[in-house]
Design a protein around this motif. Structure first.
Motif, PDB file in Angstrom:
ATOM      1  N   PRO A  25      -4.499   2.943  -9.010  1.00  0.00           N
ATOM      2  CA  PRO A  25      -4.237   4.177  -8.260  1.00  0.00           C
ATOM      3  C   PRO A  25      -4.863   5.424  -8.880  1.00  0.00           C
ATOM      4  CG  PRO A  25      -2.287   3.499  -9.471  1.00  0.00           C
ATOM      5  CD  PRO A  25      -3.280   2.380  -9.610  1.00  0.00           C
ATOM      6  N   GLY A  28      -8.202   4.951  -7.255  1.00  0.00           N
ATOM      7  CA  GLY A  28      -8.215   4.670  -5.827  1.00  0.00           C
ATOM      8  C   GLY A  28      -9.144   3.543  -5.468  1.00  0.00           C
ATOM      9  N   SER A 326       0.277   3.919  -4.574  1.00  0.00           N
ATOM     10  CA  SER A 326      -0.510   3.408  -3.445  1.00  0.00           C
ATOM     11  C   SER A 326      -1.004   4.549  -2.576  1.00  0.00           C
ATOM     12  CB  SER A 326       0.329   2.446  -2.596  1.00  0.00           C
ATOM     13  OG  SER A 326       1.324   3.164  -1.873  1.00  0.00           O
ATOM     14  N   GLN A 327      -2.059   4.268  -1.835  1.00  0.00           N
ATOM     15  CA  GLN A 327      -2.575   5.269  -0.905  1.00  0.00           C
ATOM     16  C   GLN A 327      -1.548   5.576   0.180  1.00  0.00           C
ATOM     17  OE1 GLN A 327      -5.963   4.187   1.611  1.00  0.00           O
ATOM     18  NE2 GLN A 327      -6.845   6.204   1.231  1.00  0.00           N
ATOM     19  N   TRP A 330       0.833   8.034  -1.180  1.00  0.00           N
ATOM     20  CA  TRP A 330       0.137   9.318  -1.306  1.00  0.00           C
ATOM     21  C   TRP A 330       0.082  10.035   0.043  1.00  0.00           C
ATOM     22  CZ3 TRP A 330      -5.031  10.741   0.298  1.00  0.00           C
ATOM     23  CH2 TRP A 330      -5.528  11.901  -0.303  1.00  0.00           C
ATOM     24  N   TRP A 359      -4.912   8.772  -6.406  1.00  0.00           N
ATOM     25  CA  TRP A 359      -3.824   9.194  -5.528  1.00  0.00           C
ATOM     26  C   TRP A 359      -2.848  10.088  -6.282  1.00  0.00           C
ATOM     27  CZ3 TRP A 359      -4.068   3.356  -4.719  1.00  0.00           C
ATOM     28  CH2 TRP A 359      -5.125   3.054  -3.840  1.00  0.00           C
TER      29      TRP A 359
END
Length: 476
Positions: A25, A28, A326-327, A330, A359
């Motif tokens: 993360p 990314g 995690s995206q 985010w 993120w």
């Protein structure tokens, strides 16, 4: 492609339709891939656990304790690799990753001790009626499914796996698809210790895999930690089969600061409660209730402390807070920043995603947040703190309890009688007084209201994997 499923004592490749990308993360970017387990492989895992149950529950308590101590020792031997993986896949700063590992080790050691005490729990029961004798047996529930989240992998699984094995249960463990790699250590340790095949099974996957496990009619119990939305689905699956379930769900916890508190110390407790693991904790104390008499001194100090936190990549920098894991998380937190702007909230610190790879978001403080704000009532799962002021002890208790959640709370006051009184009045499962969120394996974990059903850790965690049998005999 990583082979990551441990079924019936063997490592196998996934046969499901989902390909899982494992991400760093802080960058990314993915650094590993694996194929999810298929529905058929979930069935194989449950079948293996069922086949191993009779022999495992028949082992002596001392044998099971020896295996648990072996897990603790083997975790320690893998220390640096597991810490690094926590940092890389979760974005945790080193000091947090170290505490996670120590927590898991302590959990296995603690339940080894409780396992050795199990024979003494089977005892005679005095009866008032003459002519009968009775005795109690504590027996394993059976085959249990364990579904664990991404915010504390290795730790949450230890909280479930150790007491389940201590009780004599066999298990199927499903890690989160966000952090699927670190729990592989448990399969590797099982191999190293010679744990009988089928006692521990690990299947990775996304929603399809989790549903296949929670809906499987071969389970005797399911323990789930995660979001309320998924927890309600797990509960529906359990209700369809009248199967016991333990749920550890969300929170929107309060930290109550009275005006007799040392300002600097209070800031330390507040910051820890909202920025540990970048606020990605069900126990994050994301609602700050601060008494009128200290608010003007505390809020500027708190703003400064949050703005001075070092946020960055834990693998390359010395940081106080890492990225969101995690995206998806985010994007969720960024959505709450937009909501705060729409609601016109007063932002004292942060309130934005950081313009860098990975993120990252800024530690955030909103002041004088209305009680009907979404940010005050909803679990954000990020480093976002909302503050309100109160005048009296009674008002603080009422506002702290005004939530659909009831997991934890913190009380900060130099008046210890008042602190104890407030702690007793709060509708939650765990309260800290003048402390960071120190969690000990000997104490219970779990909440009230929408925060879940049942308790983990302590003797209550072991009891969750036991059933009570009474044997009554006529003496005539």
């Amino acid at each position: 492609m990583t082979t990551s499923h441990y079924i019936a004592g063997r490592w196998v490749e996934g046969q499901g339709s989902d390909c899982i990308s494992v991400n760093d993360p802080a960058l990314g970017q993915p650094f590993a891939e694996l194929m999810a387990a298929s529905v058929g492989q979930v069935d194989q895992a449950v079948t293996a656990a069922r086949g191993a149950l009779h022999a495992w529950k028949s082992t002596s308590a001392s044998e099971r304790a020896a295996y648990l101590r072996g897990f603790a020792e083997q975790l320690g031997q893998r220390r640096e690799a597991l810490i690094t993986l926590q940092m890389r896949n979760n974005g945790k700063p080193r000091h947090e990753a170290e505490i996670d590992l120590d927590d898991a080790i302590a959990t296995f050691g603690y339940y080894a001790e409780l396992a050795e005490q199990l024979p003494s729990k089977n005892r005679d029961v005095p009866l008032a009626a003459p002519g009968f004798s009775a005795r109690t047996r504590l027996e394993p529930v059976g085959v249990v499914g364990l579904i664990v989240p991404w915010n504390f992998p290795l730790v949450t699984s230890a909280w479930k796996l150790a007491p389940a094995l201590a009780a004599g249960c066999t298990v199927v463990l499903k890690p989160s698809e966000v952090t699927p790699l670190i729990e592989q250590a448990y399969g590797q340790i099982a191999d190293a210790l010679g744990l009988p095949a089928g006692v521990l099974n690990i299947v990775n996957g996304k929603a399809e895999t989790g549903a296949a496990l929670s809906n499987h009619n071969g389970l005797d119990k399911l323990s789930f930690t995660g979001s309320n939305s998924v927890g309600s689905q797990v509960m529906r699956s359990a209700s369809a089969q009248c199967r016991p379930v333990t749920l550890e769900l969300g929170g929107k916890s309060a930290i109550v600061v009275f005006d007799d508190c040392d300002v600097g110390q209070a800031v330390e407790w507040i910051v820890a409660g909202i920025t540990w693991n970048a606020g990605q904790m069900c126990s994050a104390t994301s609602r700050l209730l601060v008494q009128d008499g200290i608010a003007e001194a505390l809020l500027p100090r708190l703003q400064e402390a949050l703005e001075n936190l070092r946020v960055g990549n834990p693998l390359t920098e010395e940081v106080d807070m890492g990225p969101l894991t995690s995206q998806a998380q985010w994007l969720k937190v960024a959505g709450y920043f937009a909501t705060a702007r729409e609601e016109g909230l007063q932002c004292l610190a942060g309130g934005k995603a950081l313009d860098r790879d990975g993120w990252f978001v800024s530690p955030t403080l909103y002041a004088d947040v209305p009680k009907d704000s979404r940010l005050w009532t909803e679990e954000i799962f990020g480093p976002v703190l909302c503050a309100r002021r109160f005048a009296t002890e009674e008002q603080a208790i009422a506002e702290a309890n005004d939530s659909r959640f009831g997991l934890v709370a913190t009380v900060c006051s130099a008046d210890l009688d008042r602190a104890e009184r407030v702690a007793d009045a709060l509708e939650v499962g765990h309260v800290w007084i003048n402390s960071v969120q120190a969690v000990f394996v000997e104490t219970s974990w779990g909440g009230t209201k929408g925060s879940g059903i049942g308790r983990e850790l302590g003797p209550w965690g072991l009891s969750a994997y036991q059933s009570v049998k009474h044997v009554t005999r006529c003496l005539g």
